[in-house]
Write a protein that holds these residues in place. Sequence first.
Motif: not given
Length: 331
Positions: A11-12, A155-157, A278-280
């Motif tokens: 993820l970026a 971190e959770v994402q 938070g976005g996606l």
Amino acid sequence: MSTTTGTNARLAWPEDTAPLPDRPADPRFAAGVAWIDGRIVPVEEATLPLLDWGFLRSDACQETISVWNGQFFRLSDHLDRFERSLGRLRMEPPLPRAAIHQAVHDMVATAGFWRAYVQIIMTRGRPPIGSRDIRLCRSRFQAFCIPFVWIASPEVQQRGMHVHISDRVRISASSVDPMVKHYHWLDFEMGMFDAFDRGAETVVLVDQSGNVTEGPGFNLFARVGDRLLTPRNGMLDGMTRRTTIELCEDLGITVEPADLPAEMLRRADEVFLTTTAGGLIPVTRLDGAAIGDGAPGPVTVRLHREYWQRRNLGWKGEPVTYFQAPPTQAA
């Protein structure tokens, strides 16, 4: 762009491009600010009249707007939807759109936040004491601005959220219009307890037919085989949901708004949430079972990267009008 390595995905996240640290106009504004009766005050001092039906009856609507690297995201679209909610609730705003637009800029500038979570709220107000005639209410506008809020931290994402599908039924669209961004959240709140009791981190609710609708503050997408699906009924047309559909169109990914039974969701190859906060957000466990190989899937990762890359470049952004001193000060 910075990247975080996961089991099968990266993820970026955009780099922090803030020219200076957050600089509130007054130390009292460091935790955030609120706009109350035309004045900007420290958020912890904001109050709401006890008899306002927004408090007594959840008779209110809102919009939540994000600021990232000094730019509002889709501010005009949020104001359009706010006006739609007001119309559907038959609320007469006490100030014009241009004043609301200025208020959100002034709040962020006063707080000095480079990344912020802004909420604008219209409550029903109240009728004269002793009356219950809704036609006599005068609506009230208020708003607040706090540092950016994440439903799930980066971190959770990266490892993916753990989600519970509750048996609780989302309040019917025939009773409360889901296209109004409202505060009818008791079903969500009790569903969150269901999720926590089962070791999950958040919840999605179903409708009376057993189809997934939405969760507290987010929409949902699922890749089932070659199909990318998102619920078509019983949910708000979330701004990040809308953004994701537009991204898919740009990238040649077909999205189908469709009925999404809970059992189909449990068989999905990928699941992700979309939210202003938070976005996606990848989901890697549903009701304790791994989705796919238990890591964010390829479509999720691609859309996640595209979303943040574009946000970093100011896509659909409106620069915050920062200033040296606020136009209004707390008393």
